[in-house]
Design a protein around this motif. Structure first.
Motif, PDB file in Angstrom:
ATOM      1  N   UNK A 155      36.121  38.995  46.885  1.00 31.86           N
ATOM      2  CA  UNK A 155      36.113  40.062  45.727  1.00 31.86           C
ATOM      3  C   UNK A 155      34.857  40.555  45.693  1.00 31.86           C
ATOM      4  N   UNK A 156      34.864  41.846  45.603  1.00 32.13           N
ATOM      5  CA  UNK A 156      33.320  42.660  45.862  1.00 32.13           C
ATOM      6  C   UNK A 156      32.355  42.876  44.530  1.00 32.13           C
ATOM      7  N   UNK A 157      33.020  42.481  43.523  1.00 32.79           N
ATOM      8  CA  UNK A 157      32.270  42.992  42.219  1.00 32.79           C
ATOM      9  C   UNK A 157      32.294  41.716  41.221  1.00 32.79           C
ATOM     10  N   UNK A 158      31.882  40.502  41.851  1.00 28.92           N
ATOM     11  CA  UNK A 158      32.033  39.282  41.279  1.00 28.92           C
ATOM     12  C   UNK A 158      30.883  39.273  39.846  1.00 28.92           C
ATOM     13  N   UNK A 159      29.931  40.279  40.315  1.00 24.87           N
ATOM     14  CA  UNK A 159      28.661  40.531  39.319  1.00 24.87           C
ATOM     15  C   UNK A 159      29.113  41.195  37.958  1.00 24.87           C
ATOM     16  N   UNK A 160      30.329  41.894  38.103  1.00 26.77           N
ATOM     17  CA  UNK A 160      30.837  42.654  36.970  1.00 26.77           C
ATOM     18  C   UNK A 160      32.031  41.967  36.166  1.00 26.77           C
ATOM     19  N   UNK A 161      32.828  41.534  37.202  1.00 18.88           N
ATOM     20  CA  UNK A 161      33.883  40.471  36.353  1.00 18.88           C
ATOM     21  C   UNK A 161      34.127  39.376  37.407  1.00 18.88           C
ATOM     22  N   UNK A 162      34.353  38.219  36.792  1.00 17.53           N
ATOM     23  CA  UNK A 162      34.090  36.896  37.482  1.00 17.53           C
ATOM     24  C   UNK A 162      35.703  36.440  37.794  1.00 17.53           C
ATOM     25  N   UNK A 163      35.809  36.048  39.145  1.00 17.54           N
ATOM     26  CA  UNK A 163      37.072  35.852  39.463  1.00 17.54           C
ATOM     27  C   UNK A 163      37.704  34.711  38.612  1.00 17.54           C
ATOM     28  N   UNK A 164      37.022  33.859  38.146  1.00 15.73           N
ATOM     29  CA  UNK A 164      37.416  32.714  37.423  1.00 15.73           C
ATOM     30  C   UNK A 164      38.299  33.267  36.172  1.00 15.73           C
ATOM     31  N   UNK A 165      37.769  34.301  35.705  1.00 18.00           N
ATOM     32  CA  UNK A 165      38.144  34.926  34.342  1.00 18.00           C
ATOM     33  C   UNK A 165      39.546  35.672  34.922  1.00 18.00           C
ATOM     34  N   UNK A 166      39.422  36.386  36.122  1.00 19.97           N
ATOM     35  CA  UNK A 166      40.738  37.147  36.408  1.00 19.97           C
ATOM     36  C   UNK A 166      41.913  36.155  36.720  1.00 19.97           C
ATOM     37  N   UNK A 167      41.546  35.092  37.425  1.00 21.84           N
ATOM     38  CA  UNK A 167      42.646  34.024  37.767  1.00 21.84           C
ATOM     39  C   UNK A 167      43.013  33.357  36.782  1.00 21.84           C
ATOM     40  N   UNK A 168      42.665  33.228  35.409  1.00 18.33           N
ATOM     41  CA  UNK A 168      43.078  32.651  34.513  1.00 18.33           C
ATOM     42  C   UNK A 168      43.822  33.427  33.509  1.00 18.33           C
ATOM     43  N   UNK A 169      43.553  34.798  33.789  1.00 13.84           N
ATOM     44  CA  UNK A 169      44.548  35.793  32.992  1.00 13.84           C
ATOM     45  C   UNK A 169      45.549  36.136  33.994  1.00 13.84           C
ATOM     46  N   UNK A 170      45.917  35.506  35.042  1.00 15.21           N
ATOM     47  CA  UNK A 170      47.154  35.781  35.856  1.00 15.21           C
ATOM     48  C   UNK A 170      47.282  36.739  36.847  1.00 15.21           C
ATOM     49  N   UNK A 171      45.564  36.998  37.038  1.00 12.90           N
ATOM     50  CA  UNK A 171      45.749  37.997  38.327  1.00 12.90           C
ATOM     51  C   UNK A 171      45.196  37.370  39.698  1.00 12.90           C
ATOM     52  N   UNK A 172      45.630  38.001  40.792  1.00 17.72           N
ATOM     53  CA  UNK A 172      45.042  37.628  41.950  1.00 17.72           C
ATOM     54  C   UNK A 172      44.805  38.897  42.879  1.00 17.72           C
ATOM     55  N   UNK A 173      43.825  38.843  43.580  1.00 16.34           N
ATOM     56  CA  UNK A 173      43.385  39.966  44.269  1.00 16.34           C
ATOM     57  C   UNK A 173      44.141  40.461  45.465  1.00 16.34           C
ATOM     58  N   UNK A 174      44.299  41.885  45.608  1.00 18.03           N
ATOM     59  CA  UNK A 174      45.183  42.425  46.528  1.00 18.03           C
ATOM     60  C   UNK A 174      44.355  42.804  47.782  1.00 18.03           C
ATOM     61  N   UNK A 175      43.109  42.440  47.847  1.00 16.83           N
ATOM     62  CA  UNK A 175      42.357  42.613  48.988  1.00 16.83           C
ATOM     63  C   UNK A 175      42.127  44.175  49.388  1.00 16.83           C
ATOM     64  N   UNK A 176      42.020  44.909  48.190  1.00 19.82           N
ATOM     65  CA  UNK A 176      41.943  46.372  48.448  1.00 19.82           C
ATOM     66  C   UNK A 176      41.189  46.901  47.174  1.00 19.82           C
ATOM     67  N   UNK A 177      39.829  47.351  47.447  1.00 14.34           N
ATOM     68  CA  UNK A 177      38.940  48.018  46.584  1.00 14.34           C
ATOM     69  C   UNK A 177      38.765  46.674  45.358  1.00 14.34           C
ATOM     70  N   UNK A 178      38.746  47.296  44.048  1.00 11.11           N
ATOM     71  CA  UNK A 178      38.903  46.001  43.066  1.00 11.11           C
ATOM     72  C   UNK A 178      40.188  45.993  42.301  1.00 11.11           C
TER      73      UNK A 178
END
Length: 344
Positions: A155-178
């Motif tokens: 994840x390239x922008x963990x300093x903007x949005x934390x992966x933990x918060x994204x995962x908890x909200x139901x999201x997973x990373x598509x490995x493309x941009x953000x």
């Protein structure tokens, strides 16, 4: 069909319960019959629907309104066409009423003969909708919050949005941009900005996602953490600063944060200044994160002031507001407004 250059995406309009009437940009709610014909860029469709008819069953509870949400990859069920003009309320003359009296009597007789069938069909339609939503998990491995979190390794922008918060909200990373995708409604979100709340963005862009309603979609959370209630929006207007507590309690002291800078790559800003401003070093390059709001920053310059940067990018942080005050935060954002350049 709506024009391709309409100010609001047709997908968002359809998700908010509307279908096109075929008259320019006019759309109509399938449930309450309300119509909207004028659109502006940036319109929030559900907000306009709620303002149009707050008592609309779809607005009050989409899962109980008979709505069948669109699932990518699924075969859509043909929708019933809107009723013909003759079946809609209208103002007619006495002669027209006499001409229509006989067909109307026949229609009333048919309705009296089949009321039970219509009622049963409606009940079946509603129960089917709720049942479908309940298993709307796509059979994905990303039903597990842990699996979703693992997808954010690059994840390239963990300093903007934390992966933990994204995962908890139901999201997973598509490995493309953000770009991230919901494991349950397949909704995709990108172009993340500082202070974005993944759970809020999820509800705003995909209001019909069953995860937002706590339905049994097969989500497997990491822990049984209790959700924190949202702050009332009018508290700041009353001069009251609500407090949620730090996201990283183990870094609550300045000393504990200073100890994380053993391999800090810069002479300026110093670890002391960064720690006093609430930041601890995450151990990667020059990335730091606030112990309180969990906001992260990187790519520090020698003339950067940690307090000002903290206030610029994370103006809602309770630690900054408590220590420096709202006036300082406001001045920091006015003097150097935060600007994010998106790289696709």
């Amino acid at each position: 069909n709506l024009a391709a250059n309409v100010e609001v995406e047709p997908q968002r309009i359809a998700k908010a319960g509307f279908f096109s009437t075929g008259l320019g940009l006019e759309v109509q709610c399938f449930c309450c019959g309300g119509k909207i014909s004028e659109w502006n860029y940036g319109d929030q469709v559900m907000a306009r629907h709620r303002a149009l008819d707050p008592q609309c069953p779809f607005v009050r509870n989409p899962t109980q309104s008979g709505n069948v949400p669109f699932i990518p990859g699924a075969t859509p069920t043909p929708a019933s066409p809107p009723p013909p003009p003759s079946a809609r309320p209208s103002i007619s003359t006495a002669e027209e009423e006499e001409e229509e009296e006989e067909p109307q009597q026949e229609q009333e007789q048919q309705q009296e003969e089949e009321p039970q069938q219509q009622q049963e069909a409606q009940q079946n339609r509603q129960s089917s909708t709720v049942r479908d939503l309940g298993v709307w998990d796509q059979g994905s491995a990303y039903r597990s919050e842990e699996a979703r979190l693992q997808s954010f390794r690059t994840w390239p922008i963990s300093y903007i949005v934390a992966p933990e918060r994204l995962a908890k909200a139901g999201f997973y990373y598509l490995q493309e941009g953000d770009k991230v995708q919901c494991a349950f409604c397949s909704g995709i979100v990108g172009h993340w900005e500082a202070c974005d709340d993944p759970a809020v963005e999820h509800r705003r862009h995909f209001p019909s996602c069953p995860l937002n309603y706590g339905l049994p979609v097969g989500n497997v959370p990491l822990t049984s953490r209790d959700s924190v209630p949202a702050e009332p929006q009018d508290m700041s207007e009353l001069g009251i600063h609500t407090h949620r507590g730090p996201c990283r309690p183990r870094y609550s002291t300045v000393e504990s944060r200073i100890r994380t800078y053993s391999d800090w790559p810069h002479a300026v800003p110093t670890p002391q200044l960064l720690a006093q401003a609430g930041f601890y070093h995450v151990g990667t390059a020059d990335q730091v994160r606030c112990f309180h709001c969990d906001g992260g920053l990187k790519d520090w310059d020698t003339d950067d002031d940690p307090w000002i940067e903290h206030a610029r990018w994370f103006s809602r942080c309770g630690y900054v507001r408590l220590v420096k005050g709202d006036e300082f935060v406001q001045q920091a954002r006015v003097q150097r407004p935060p600007v994010i350049a998106y790289r696709g």
